[in-house]
Design a protein around this motif. Sequence first.
Motif, mmCIF file in Angstrom:
data_model
loop_
_atom_site.group_PDB
_atom_site.id
_atom_site.type_symbol
_atom_site.label_atom_id
_atom_site.label_comp_id
_atom_site.label_asym_id
_atom_site.label_seq_id
_atom_site.Cartn_x
_atom_site.Cartn_y
_atom_site.Cartn_z
ATOM 1 N N PHE A 1 -6.896 -16.420 -90.851
ATOM 2 C CA PHE A 1 -7.450 -15.354 -90.032
ATOM 3 C C PHE A 1 -7.761 -15.880 -88.638
ATOM 4 O O PHE A 1 -7.763 -17.093 -88.404
ATOM 5 N N LYS A 2 -8.022 -14.958 -87.737
ATOM 6 C CA LYS A 2 -8.366 -15.304 -86.360
ATOM 7 C C LYS A 2 -9.583 -14.491 -85.943
ATOM 8 O O LYS A 2 -9.711 -13.318 -86.312
ATOM 9 N N ASN A 3 -10.460 -15.102 -85.186
ATOM 10 C CA ASN A 3 -11.587 -14.387 -84.595
ATOM 11 C C ASN A 3 -11.088 -13.784 -83.289
ATOM 12 O O ASN A 3 -10.913 -14.488 -82.296
ATOM 13 N N THR A 4 -10.837 -12.483 -83.290
ATOM 14 C CA THR A 4 -10.328 -11.799 -82.103
ATOM 15 C C THR A 4 -11.454 -11.177 -81.288
ATOM 16 O O THR A 4 -11.195 -10.440 -80.339
ATOM 17 N N ASP B 1 -15.508 -11.572 -79.335
ATOM 18 C CA ASP B 1 -16.057 -12.349 -78.223
ATOM 19 C C ASP B 1 -17.337 -13.103 -78.583
ATOM 20 O O ASP B 1 -18.047 -13.591 -77.709
ATOM 21 N N GLU B 2 -17.633 -13.200 -79.884
ATOM 22 C CA GLU B 2 -18.768 -13.979 -80.376
ATOM 23 C C GLU B 2 -18.321 -14.803 -81.580
ATOM 24 O O GLU B 2 -17.322 -14.466 -82.215
ATOM 25 N N PRO B 3 -19.060 -15.872 -81.927
ATOM 26 C CA PRO B 3 -18.699 -16.680 -83.095
ATOM 27 C C PRO B 3 -18.677 -15.843 -84.379
ATOM 28 O O PRO B 3 -19.531 -14.976 -84.588
ATOM 29 N N LEU B 4 -17.685 -16.100 -85.218
ATOM 30 C CA LEU B 4 -17.516 -15.417 -86.496
ATOM 31 C C LEU B 4 -18.113 -16.281 -87.597
ATOM 32 O O LEU B 4 -17.742 -17.449 -87.747
ATOM 33 N N LEU B 5 -19.031 -15.709 -88.361
ATOM 34 C CA LEU B 5 -19.653 -16.413 -89.478
ATOM 35 C C LEU B 5 -19.193 -15.803 -90.786
ATOM 36 O O LEU B 5 -19.392 -14.606 -91.022
ATOM 37 N N ILE B 6 -18.590 -16.606 -91.630
ATOM 38 C CA ILE B 6 -18.219 -16.174 -92.973
ATOM 39 C C ILE B 6 -19.407 -16.534 -93.857
ATOM 40 O O ILE B 6 -19.657 -17.702 -94.127
ATOM 41 N N PRO C 1 -14.575 -17.590 -80.822
ATOM 42 C CA PRO C 1 -13.632 -16.560 -80.344
ATOM 43 C C PRO C 1 -12.272 -17.168 -79.995
ATOM 44 O O PRO C 1 -12.192 -18.230 -79.368
ATOM 45 N N GLY C 2 -11.212 -16.506 -80.461
ATOM 46 C CA GLY C 2 -9.848 -16.962 -80.199
ATOM 47 C C GLY C 2 -9.349 -18.038 -81.135
ATOM 48 O O GLY C 2 -8.171 -18.391 -81.108
ATOM 49 N N LYS C 3 -10.209 -18.570 -81.982
ATOM 50 C CA LYS C 3 -9.827 -19.645 -82.902
ATOM 51 C C LYS C 3 -9.457 -19.084 -84.272
ATOM 52 O O LYS C 3 -9.807 -17.970 -84.628
#
Length: 116
Positions: free
Chosen positions: A40-43, A45-50, A71-73
């Motif tokens: 998956f990708k974080n599309t 503009d803030e950090p994605l927390l699983i 973001p973007g990673k």
Amino acid sequence: MLSTAAFCQKGAKIEFSSPENTIDYGQVSKAEITEGVFEFKNTGDEPLLITGAESTASYIVVTKPSMAIMPGKKGKISIKCSNIPAGPVRKTIIVESNAVNQPGGRVGLKIKGEVL
């Protein structure tokens, strides 16, 4: 209208690369359906927390990222299967996150196939 609203939301967003968030193993032997990866990708503009990732089956072990995905990673959720019974396989992995583009931050990932 809903997709426009989700597009404009600020925050973390999760986009999986698997079509329909599914891994389809097809017809396989028991030895061939041992692991898989959902990328998956974080599309957003803030950090994605699983915050959680659980399977509906006891024979599927799910491994989620322990760190935030910036973001973007890209990131991945891995699965390992053991002792799968023969026959059709239709299982779901529920992923919980802070993604604003998923209802309640939850998304279902699916594995399917037939163990011969």
